[in-house]
Design an enzyme around this catalytic site. Structure first.
Site, PDB file in Angstrom:
ATOM      1  N   ARG A   1       0.810  -1.221   0.000  1.00  0.00           N
ATOM      2  CA  ARG A   1       0.000   0.000   0.000  1.00  0.00           C
ATOM      3  C   ARG A   1       0.844   1.273   0.000  1.00  0.00           C
ATOM      4  O   ARG A   1       0.379   2.336   0.414  1.00  0.00           O
ATOM      5  CB  ARG A   1      -0.993   0.000   1.146  1.00  0.00           C
ATOM      6  CG  ARG A   1      -0.381  -0.133   2.517  1.00  0.00           C
ATOM      7  CD  ARG A   1      -1.463  -0.202   3.575  1.00  0.00           C
ATOM      8  NE  ARG A   1      -0.887  -0.638   4.831  1.00  0.00           N
ATOM      9  CZ  ARG A   1      -1.583  -0.988   5.889  1.00  0.00           C
ATOM     10  NH1 ARG A   1      -2.890  -0.962   5.852  1.00  0.00           N
ATOM     11  NH2 ARG A   1      -0.983  -1.368   7.000  1.00  0.00           N
TER      12      ARG A   1
ATOM     13  N   ASP B   1      -4.859  -1.730  -0.870  1.00  0.00           N
ATOM     14  CA  ASP B   1      -5.153  -2.090   0.508  1.00  0.00           C
ATOM     15  C   ASP B   1      -5.887  -3.426   0.444  1.00  0.00           C
ATOM     16  O   ASP B   1      -6.897  -3.543  -0.256  1.00  0.00           O
ATOM     17  CB  ASP B   1      -6.026  -1.007   1.162  1.00  0.00           C
ATOM     18  CG  ASP B   1      -6.231  -1.301   2.641  1.00  0.00           C
ATOM     19  OD1 ASP B   1      -6.449  -2.483   2.992  1.00  0.00           O
ATOM     20  OD2 ASP B   1      -6.158  -0.359   3.443  1.00  0.00           O
TER      21      ASP B   1
ATOM     22  N   LYS C   1       4.189 -18.318   9.073  1.00  0.00           N
ATOM     23  CA  LYS C   1       3.978 -18.605  10.483  1.00  0.00           C
ATOM     24  C   LYS C   1       4.140 -17.320  11.292  1.00  0.00           C
ATOM     25  O   LYS C   1       4.758 -16.395  10.801  1.00  0.00           O
ATOM     26  CB  LYS C   1       4.952 -19.685  10.975  1.00  0.00           C
ATOM     27  CG  LYS C   1       6.425 -19.251  10.818  1.00  0.00           C
ATOM     28  CD  LYS C   1       7.250 -19.167  12.047  1.00  0.00           C
ATOM     29  CE  LYS C   1       7.062 -17.988  12.926  1.00  0.00           C
ATOM     30  NZ  LYS C   1       8.297 -17.339  13.414  1.00  0.00           N
TER      31      LYS C   1
ATOM     32  N   LYS D   1      15.745 -25.524   5.652  1.00  0.00           N
ATOM     33  CA  LYS D   1      17.196 -25.481   5.888  1.00  0.00           C
ATOM     34  C   LYS D   1      17.814 -26.816   5.488  1.00  0.00           C
ATOM     35  O   LYS D   1      17.270 -27.876   5.806  1.00  0.00           O
ATOM     36  CB  LYS D   1      17.484 -25.184   7.369  1.00  0.00           C
ATOM     37  CG  LYS D   1      17.173 -23.744   7.760  1.00  0.00           C
ATOM     38  CD  LYS D   1      17.546 -23.484   9.206  1.00  0.00           C
ATOM     39  CE  LYS D   1      16.999 -22.142   9.683  1.00  0.00           C
ATOM     40  NZ  LYS D   1      17.818 -20.997   9.344  1.00  0.00           N
TER      41      LYS D   1
ATOM     42  N   HIS E   1       9.171 -23.709  14.781  1.00  0.00           N
ATOM     43  CA  HIS E   1      10.484 -24.243  14.406  1.00  0.00           C
ATOM     44  C   HIS E   1      10.965 -25.366  15.342  1.00  0.00           C
ATOM     45  O   HIS E   1      11.398 -26.423  14.881  1.00  0.00           O
ATOM     46  CB  HIS E   1      11.539 -23.137  14.420  1.00  0.00           C
ATOM     47  CG  HIS E   1      11.190 -21.941  13.588  1.00  0.00           C
ATOM     48  ND1 HIS E   1      10.521 -22.026  12.393  1.00  0.00           N
ATOM     49  CD2 HIS E   1      11.416 -20.622  13.773  1.00  0.00           C
ATOM     50  CE1 HIS E   1      10.349 -20.809  11.888  1.00  0.00           C
ATOM     51  NE2 HIS E   1      10.891 -19.945  12.712  1.00  0.00           N
TER      52      HIS E   1
END
Ligand SMILES: NC(=O)C1=CN([C@@H]2O[C@H](COP(=O)(O)OP(=O)(O)OC[C@H]3O[C@@H](n4cnc5c(N)ncnc54)[C@H](OP(=O)(O)O)[C@@H]3O)[C@@H](O)[C@H]2O)C=CC1
Ligand SMILES: O=C1O[C@H](COP(=O)(O)O)[C@@H](O)[C@H](O)[C@H]1O
EC number: 1.1.1.49
Length: 491
Positions: A49, A92, A147, A181, A239
Site C-alpha cells: 500500500r 489495501d 507462520k 534449511k 520451528h
C-alpha cells in the site's frame, strides 16, 4: 544441476515491501533467477500500500537486493533480469474492489498462480476471499502463508477455516522456514538412509536429546509483533517443535508429504502435557536485560524501541519435553531458544546411553556416552563423538573422545548452501508439499503450547531476567542439572 520447472508461474506477493519480502523473499527469488530456475515468462506482482509506480518499486527492490544478497553472489545483470519480471500494484488488502486490478494483471490466466501472503495472519482470510470474489484464483492456485498461524489454537482454527473456505488443503503451503534449511532436511536422510542410526534411535540406546536454537540478535525493531508473540509462539510452536518431530517421528512409508506429516502428527499428539504442578521443573522463561552483543553494549528488552516497560513477554524459553510412546518413553528432550544469547547457534545433540558394562578407567566414566551433534547453523554439518584409545606407550588404555566429522561445505565441496526460502519457493513452484506444515500439525502444536502459556498466565509469575550476551536465566541450567545432565558445550 537443477533445471527450471518449465512451468510459467505468476507470483502474487502480498506485503511485498515488508521486512520478510525485502530480507528473504526477493533475495531468494534472485538466487532462483541466478540459478536459471525461473521459467521464461514467469512474472511477479508486488502488492503493497505504498504509493509508487513499477519503475520506482523496481529501483527500491534493486537496492534491497544489493543490501541483502551476499556481495560475492550479487550480479547486477541477474538482479535486473529478475526485476524485469516485477510489476507493482498499490492495494489495501481490505479493498475488495481494488482486486479487479489483480484480475487484469492475470490477463489470459495462462500461467499457474502462486499467491504468497507475506502479511500479518489477520489478512489471510480477507485476501483469500477477495481473490476468489474477483476470480483471480482457481483450484490449481497454490497459496503460501507464513507462520505463526494465529496466536493460539482458537485463532489458528479461525484462520485455517477462512483459508479452507477458499482453498483445499492440497493448495495450502504453510511455511516453517526451518524445514527449508539444508541440515534440517538432512535429518530425514540421516535417520532413514542409514540403518546404523535407525537401529539405535530409541529409548534403549538414547538417554536424552538437546535442541538449542540460540540467536544473538534481539527483536530487531519488531516490538509490535514480538511483544504479542514472545519466544514460545515465535519459535517453539513452530520451528523447535518441527525439529523435535523430525528427530522423534517413526519412519514414514515413503517421502510423500502426507506420509511424513502423518508421522509428525503422531509425535505432537504424544507430547506429555506440562501441568501446573510440574511447570517449575519443566519450563523456564526469561527476558533479556541490557548487556553485550558482539562486544557492543545493547539495551534490555524493556528499553527496545517502542517498548512497553511493563511487558512480561518472554525472549527465552527452556523446557523439558517428554513423548509418551514406546520409542521415547523416559527420554527427555531438552529444548532452549532465546534472543540476545552469546552467539547464533542451532544444534541438536543426541546423547547415546553408555555401554552396558564399563571396563575402562573409572575416572573416565563421564566420557562413556557417544554423542551425535547435528549443526544446523552456522557451519552446517554433523559430528559423531566416539571414544578411542589415547596414543602413546605411557597412556595404557586411557580413552580419548574424538569426532567423526562431516562439514558439508568441506566434504562435498558444495556450491553455496541455498537459503531456506530458496528451497521452499522452489518446492512451491514444483507443487511439493512435503516441506510445508499441514493444518493438524499446526493445531496439535498450538494445543501443547497453549497449556504452557495458560499456566504462565495463571501463575502470574514474571519471566526471569538474564543479561544480554549470556545463555539465559540460571534456572535453565538448574533445570537440566537437576536431572544430572548439562547443556552441551563443545570443549
Ligand atoms: N520478518 C521475518 O523475519 C519473518 C516474518 N514472518 C511472518 O511473515 C509475515 C510478514 O512479516 P513481516 O514482513 O515481518 O511484516 P511487515 O509488517 O514488515 O510486512 C507486512 C506488510 O504487509 C503490509 N500490510 C499489512 N496490512 C495491509 C493492508 N491492509 N493492505 C496492504 N498492505 C498491508 C504492510 O504494509 P505497511 O508497511 O504499509 O503497514 C507490510 O508491508 C508475518 O506473518 C510474519 O509473522 C515469519 C518469519 C520471519
Ligand atoms: O521465524 C523466525 O525466525 C527467526 C530465526 O530464523 P533463523 O533462520 O535466522 O534461525 C527469528 O529471529 C524470528 O524472530 C522468527 O520470527
Amino acid at each position: 544441476m537443477l533445471k527450471n520447472t518449465g512451468t510459467r508461474c505468476d507470483l502474487m506477493l502480498f506485503g511485498a515491501l515488508g521486512d520478510l519480502a525485502r530480507r528473504k523473499l526477493f533475495p531468494a527469488l534472485y538466487q532462483l533467477e541466478r540459478a536459471g530456475l525461473l521459467a521464461p515468462g514467469s512474472r511477479i506482482l508486488a502488492i503493497a500500500r505504498t504509493r509508487a509506480n513499477t519503475r520506482e518499486i523496481r529501483e527500491r527492490l534493486f537496492e534491497k537486493l544489493r543490501d541483502h544478497v551476499k556481495a560475492r553472489d550479487f550480479d547486477e545483470a541477474v538482479a535486473r533480469t529478475l526485476l524485469e519480471r516485477v510489476d507493482y500494484q498499490l492495494l489495501d488488502f481490505t479493498d475488495s474492489e481494488g482486486f479487479g486490478a489483480l484480475r487484469e494483471w492475470r490477463d489470459e490466466l495462462r500461467n499457474e498462480l502462486i499467491v504468497y501472503m507475506a502479511t500479518p495472519p489477520s489478512m489471510y482470510g480477507v485476501i483469500a476471499r477477495n481473490l476468489k470474489a474477483t476470480r483471480c484464483c482457481n483450484d490449481r492456485t497454490r497459496v503460501v502463508v507464513e507462520k505463526p498461524i494465529g496466536h493460539d489454537l482458537a485463532s489458528s482454527q479461525v484462520i485455517n477455516d477462512e483459508l479452507g473456505e477458499v482453498y483445499r488443503e492440497s493448495q495450502l503451503f504453510r511455511i516453517d522456514h526451518y524445514l527449508g534449511k539444508e541440515t534440517v532436511q538432512n535429518l530425514i536422510a540421516l535417520r532413514f538412509a542409514n540403518n546404523l542410526f535407525a537401529s539405535q534411535w530409541d529409548q534403549n540406546h538414547i538417554s536424552h536429546v538437546e535442541i538449542t536454537v540460540a540467536e544473538s540478535v534481539g527483536i530487531e525493531g519488531r516490538w509490535g509483533y514480538f511483544d504479542q508473540a514472545g519466544q514460545i509462539r515465535d519459535m517453539i510452536q513452530n520451528h523447535l517443535l518441527q525439529l523435535l518431530c523430525l528427530i522423534a517421528m517413526d519412519p514414514p512409508a515413503d517421502l510423500s508429504a502426507d506420509s511424513i506429516r502423518d508421522e509428525k502428527v503422531k509425535v505432537l499428539k504424544a507430547l506429555k502435557q506440562i501441568t501446573p504442578d510440574i511447570m517449575e521443573r519443566y519450563v523456564v522463561r526469561g527476558q533479556y536485560t541490557s548487556g553485550t552483543s558482539d562486544g557492543k553494549p545493547v539495551p534490555g528488552y524493556l528499553d527496545e524501541e517502542g517498548a512497553n516497560r511493563g511487558s512480561s513477554t518472554e525472549t527465552f524459553v527452556a523446557l523439558k519435553a517428554e513423548i509418551d510412546n514406546w520409542r521415547w518413553s523416559g527420554v527427555p528432550f531438552y529444548i532452549r531458544t532465546g534472543k540476545r544469547l552469546p552467539e547464533k547457534l542451532s544444534q541438536i545433540i543426541i546423547h547415546f546411553k553408555p555401554a552396558p558394562h564399563y571396563i575402562f578407567d573409572p575416572d573416565q566414566k563421564h566420557l562413556a556416552n557417544n554423542k551425535l551433534i547435528i549443526r544446523l547453523q552456522p557451519d552446517e554439518g554433523m559430528e559423531l563423538k566416539i571414544l578411542t584409545k589415547d596414543q602413546g606407550l605411557d597412556k595404557g588404555m586411557r580413552l580419548r573422545q574424538g569426532p567423526l566429522e562431516l562439514t558439508f561445505s568441506e566434504t562435498f565441496e558444495a556450491e553455496r548452501i541455498p537459503d531456506a526460502y530458496e528451497r521452499l519457493l522452489w518446492e512451491v513452484m514444483r507443487g511439493n508439499q512435503y516441506l510445508f506444515v499441514r493444518r493438524d500439525e499446526v493445531e496439535y502444536a498450538w494445543r501443547w503450547v497453549d497449556q504452557i502459556i495458560g499456566n504462565w498466565k495463571d501463575s502470574g509469575e514474571p519471566p526471569k531476567r538474564y543479561a544480554s550476551g549470556t545463555w539465559g536465566p540460571v534456572a535453565s541450567i538448574a533445570m537440566i542439572t537437576r536431572d544430572g545432565r548439562s547443556w552441551y558445550e563443545d570443549a
